[in-house]
Design a protein around this motif. Structure first.
Motif, PDB file in Angstrom:
ATOM      1  N   ALA A  66       0.840  -1.207   0.000  1.00 59.09           N
ATOM      2  CA  ALA A  66       0.000   0.000   0.000  1.00 59.09           C
ATOM      3  C   ALA A  66       0.870   1.251   0.000  1.00 59.09           C
ATOM      4  O   ALA A  66       1.543   1.549   0.991  1.00 59.09           O
ATOM      5  N   SER A  67       0.840   2.004  -1.076  1.00 58.90           N
ATOM      6  CA  SER A  67       1.707   3.171  -1.219  1.00 58.90           C
ATOM      7  C   SER A  67       1.491   4.231  -0.141  1.00 58.90           C
ATOM      8  O   SER A  67       2.416   4.960   0.199  1.00 58.90           O
ATOM      9  N   HIS A  68       0.281   4.329   0.407  1.00 60.70           N
ATOM     10  CA  HIS A  68       0.017   5.307   1.460  1.00 60.70           C
ATOM     11  C   HIS A  68      -0.371   4.622   2.770  1.00 60.70           C
ATOM     12  O   HIS A  68      -1.080   5.194   3.591  1.00 60.70           O
ATOM     13  N   GLY A  69       0.109   3.387   2.952  1.00 64.23           N
ATOM     14  CA  GLY A  69      -0.249   2.646   4.150  1.00 64.23           C
ATOM     15  C   GLY A  69       0.924   2.004   4.839  1.00 64.23           C
ATOM     16  O   GLY A  69       0.826   0.906   5.380  1.00 64.23           O
ATOM     17  N   LYS A  70       2.040   2.693   4.838  1.00 64.29           N
ATOM     18  CA  LYS A  70       3.254   2.137   5.452  1.00 64.29           C
ATOM     19  C   LYS A  70       3.069   1.822   6.938  1.00 64.29           C
ATOM     20  O   LYS A  70       3.742   0.955   7.479  1.00 64.29           O
ATOM     21  N   PHE A  71       2.159   2.508   7.589  1.00 61.60           N
ATOM     22  CA  PHE A  71       1.902   2.325   9.014  1.00 61.60           C
ATOM     23  C   PHE A  71       1.091   1.064   9.306  1.00 61.60           C
ATOM     24  O   PHE A  71       0.908   0.700  10.475  1.00 61.60           O
ATOM     25  N   ILE A  72       0.598   0.369   8.284  1.00 63.69           N
ATOM     26  CA  ILE A  72      -0.184  -0.856   8.494  1.00 63.69           C
ATOM     27  C   ILE A  72       0.627  -1.866   9.301  1.00 63.69           C
ATOM     28  O   ILE A  72       0.079  -2.588  10.136  1.00 63.69           O
ATOM     29  N   LYS A  73       1.924  -1.906   9.086  1.00 64.01           N
ATOM     30  CA  LYS A  73       2.785  -2.874   9.780  1.00 64.01           C
ATOM     31  C   LYS A  73       2.753  -2.696  11.293  1.00 64.01           C
ATOM     32  O   LYS A  73       3.011  -3.636  12.046  1.00 64.01           O
ATOM     33  N   ASP A  74       2.416  -1.509  11.777  1.00 66.14           N
ATOM     34  CA  ASP A  74       2.414  -1.215  13.205  1.00 66.14           C
ATOM     35  C   ASP A  74       1.050  -1.445  13.863  1.00 66.14           C
ATOM     36  O   ASP A  74       0.922  -1.353  15.077  1.00 66.14           O
ATOM     37  N   ALA A  75       0.037  -1.749  13.045  1.00 66.33           N
ATOM     38  CA  ALA A  75      -1.313  -1.962  13.566  1.00 66.33           C
ATOM     39  C   ALA A  75      -1.403  -3.332  14.232  1.00 66.33           C
ATOM     40  O   ALA A  75      -0.644  -4.255  13.907  1.00 66.33           O
ATOM     41  N   ASP A  76      -2.337  -3.483  15.142  1.00 68.44           N
ATOM     42  CA  ASP A  76      -2.587  -4.788  15.749  1.00 68.44           C
ATOM     43  C   ASP A  76      -3.369  -5.680  14.789  1.00 68.44           C
ATOM     44  O   ASP A  76      -3.176  -6.889  14.752  1.00 68.44           O
ATOM     45  N   VAL A  77      -4.230  -5.066  14.019  1.00 70.80           N
ATOM     46  CA  VAL A  77      -5.075  -5.790  13.067  1.00 70.80           C
ATOM     47  C   VAL A  77      -5.333  -4.883  11.869  1.00 70.80           C
ATOM     48  O   VAL A  77      -5.297  -3.661  11.989  1.00 70.80           O
ATOM     49  N   CYS A  78      -5.580  -5.485  10.730  1.00 74.35           N
ATOM     50  CA  CYS A  78      -5.998  -4.720   9.553  1.00 74.35           C
ATOM     51  C   CYS A  78      -7.226  -5.404   8.965  1.00 74.35           C
ATOM     52  O   CYS A  78      -7.190  -6.595   8.629  1.00 74.35           O
ATOM     53  N   PHE A  79      -8.307  -4.653   8.891  1.00 73.69           N
ATOM     54  CA  PHE A  79      -9.515  -5.152   8.238  1.00 73.69           C
ATOM     55  C   PHE A  79      -9.392  -4.843   6.750  1.00 73.69           C
ATOM     56  O   PHE A  79      -8.904  -3.773   6.378  1.00 73.69           O
ATOM     57  N   THR A  80      -9.806  -5.774   5.922  1.00 75.95           N
ATOM     58  CA  THR A  80      -9.804  -5.546   4.476  1.00 75.95           C
ATOM     59  C   THR A  80     -11.233  -5.692   3.977  1.00 75.95           C
ATOM     60  O   THR A  80     -11.917  -6.663   4.329  1.00 75.95           O
ATOM     61  N   VAL A  81     -11.693  -4.726   3.216  1.00 76.29           N
ATOM     62  CA  VAL A  81     -13.053  -4.772   2.694  1.00 76.29           C
ATOM     63  C   VAL A  81     -12.998  -5.022   1.200  1.00 76.29           C
ATOM     64  O   VAL A  81     -12.356  -4.266   0.455  1.00 76.29           O
ATOM     65  N   PHE A  82     -13.649  -6.095   0.784  1.00 78.73           N
ATOM     66  CA  PHE A  82     -13.769  -6.455  -0.623  1.00 78.73           C
ATOM     67  C   PHE A  82     -15.239  -6.461  -0.990  1.00 78.73           C
ATOM     68  O   PHE A  82     -16.092  -6.740  -0.140  1.00 78.73           O
ATOM     69  N   ALA A  83     -15.545  -6.154  -2.245  1.00 82.89           N
ATOM     70  CA  ALA A  83     -16.926  -6.181  -2.714  1.00 82.89           C
ATOM     71  C   ALA A  83     -16.990  -6.888  -4.066  1.00 82.89           C
ATOM     72  O   ALA A  83     -16.020  -6.876  -4.830  1.00 82.89           O
ATOM     73  N   GLU A  84     -18.124  -7.513  -4.339  1.00 81.44           N
ATOM     74  CA  GLU A  84     -18.326  -8.209  -5.603  1.00 81.44           C
ATOM     75  C   GLU A  84     -18.400  -7.201  -6.742  1.00 81.44           C
ATOM     76  O   GLU A  84     -19.259  -6.323  -6.744  1.00 81.44           O
ATOM     77  N   LYS A  85     -17.519  -7.365  -7.719  1.00 87.12           N
ATOM     78  CA  LYS A  85     -17.414  -6.414  -8.835  1.00 87.12           C
ATOM     79  C   LYS A  85     -18.690  -6.347  -9.675  1.00 87.12           C
ATOM     80  O   LYS A  85     -18.981  -5.313 -10.269  1.00 87.12           O
ATOM     81  N   GLU A  86     -19.442  -7.430  -9.735  1.00 86.13           N
ATOM     82  CA  GLU A  86     -20.642  -7.465 -10.577  1.00 86.13           C
ATOM     83  C   GLU A  86     -21.836  -6.746  -9.947  1.00 86.13           C
ATOM     84  O   GLU A  86     -22.800  -6.438 -10.635  1.00 86.13           O
ATOM     85  N   HIS A  87     -21.775  -6.490  -8.656  1.00 81.22           N
ATOM     86  CA  HIS A  87     -22.858  -5.781  -7.982  1.00 81.22           C
ATOM     87  C   HIS A  87     -22.824  -4.312  -8.416  1.00 81.22           C
ATOM     88  O   HIS A  87     -21.783  -3.665  -8.366  1.00 81.22           O
ATOM     89  N   GLN A  88     -23.943  -3.795  -8.859  1.00 79.54           N
ATOM     90  CA  GLN A  88     -24.008  -2.442  -9.426  1.00 79.54           C
ATOM     91  C   GLN A  88     -23.454  -1.375  -8.488  1.00 79.54           C
ATOM     92  O   GLN A  88     -22.833  -0.414  -8.926  1.00 79.54           O
ATOM     93  N   TYR A  89     -23.653  -1.530  -7.205  1.00 76.12           N
ATOM     94  CA  TYR A  89     -23.260  -0.495  -6.246  1.00 76.12           C
ATOM     95  C   TYR A  89     -22.134  -0.981  -5.325  1.00 76.12           C
ATOM     96  O   TYR A  89     -22.101  -0.653  -4.147  1.00 76.12           O
ATOM     97  N   PHE A  90     -21.174  -1.716  -5.881  1.00 75.10           N
ATOM     98  CA  PHE A  90     -20.129  -2.302  -5.051  1.00 75.10           C
ATOM     99  C   PHE A  90     -19.251  -1.254  -4.373  1.00 75.10           C
ATOM    100  O   PHE A  90     -18.849  -1.433  -3.228  1.00 75.10           O
ATOM    101  N   VAL A  91     -18.975  -0.144  -5.039  1.00 73.76           N
ATOM    102  CA  VAL A  91     -18.133   0.894  -4.422  1.00 73.76           C
ATOM    103  C   VAL A  91     -18.869   1.553  -3.257  1.00 73.76           C
ATOM    104  O   VAL A  91     -18.309   1.726  -2.166  1.00 73.76           O
ATOM    105  N   GLU A  92     -20.125   1.881  -3.470  1.00 72.40           N
ATOM    106  CA  GLU A  92     -20.910   2.526  -2.415  1.00 72.40           C
ATOM    107  C   GLU A  92     -21.094   1.585  -1.224  1.00 72.40           C
ATOM    108  O   GLU A  92     -20.907   1.981  -0.064  1.00 72.40           O
TER     109      GLU A  92
END
Length: 167
Positions: A64-90
């Motif tokens: 992650a180009s703007h997430g260098k601090f992720i290594k210092d976190a206790d946990v990182c949640f990752t959110v993924f969405a189905e690309k075929e769903h019309q409103y996946f970004v929202e």
């Protein structure tokens, strides 16, 4: 002021974390809250990863180009969405905000690291072995804050218009 508004107005992007574990019960409560995020047509076309392994956190921080601090976190949640769903970004963004606010309600700091459309999103997906039908929306490193800064915000009259826009 009510408790909800206090949480909303108090939330900050936190990039420096204490070396303190987030309790499993807190993580479960965050995930339980996250599943109630608004979703178009109640599609719930998302997956949330919970990354705790320090080697994986380091790899995410390197990707992650703007997430260098992720290594210092206790946990990182990752959110993924189905690309075929019309409103996946929202929907994925609503899920992300739900996680951010839920974390803050427990006193856990976090920061929204963009994922969708970023050059590293496919690499993150591959690292975490997420199926091709999904796309990365966000990375949310979290931990108890080592420091909290209070940014200035624009005045209400500088950002709001009624009925029609005018200067």
């Amino acid at each position: 002021m009510n408790l909800g508004l206090t949480i909303l107005k108090g939330r900050r992007s936190i990039r420096k974390y204490k070396e303190q574990k987030i309790e499993d019960e807190v993580i479960k409560a965050i995930l339980e809250s996250a599943r109630y995020a608004p979703t178009a047509r109640n599609a719930q076309a998302w997956k949330v990863g919970v990354i705790k392994n320090k080697d994986t956190l380091l790899k995410l921080s390197e990707l992650a180009s703007h997430g260098k601090f992720i290594k210092d976190a206790d946990v990182c949640f990752t959110v993924f969405a189905e690309k075929e769903h019309q409103y996946f970004v929202e929907d994925g963004s609503a899920m992300t905000m739900q996680i951010l606010l839920s974390l803050w309600s427990f006193g856990v700091g976090s920061c929204w690291v963009a994922g969708y459309g970023k050059e590293y999103s496919k690499d993150v997906q591959k690292l975490l072995k997420v199926p091709e039908k999904y796309t990365l929306i966000s990375l949310i490193p979290a931990g108890y804050p080592a420091e909290v800064t209070i940014p200035t915000k624009k005045e209400l009259e500088d950002i709001v218009f009624e009925e029609e826009y005018s200067e």
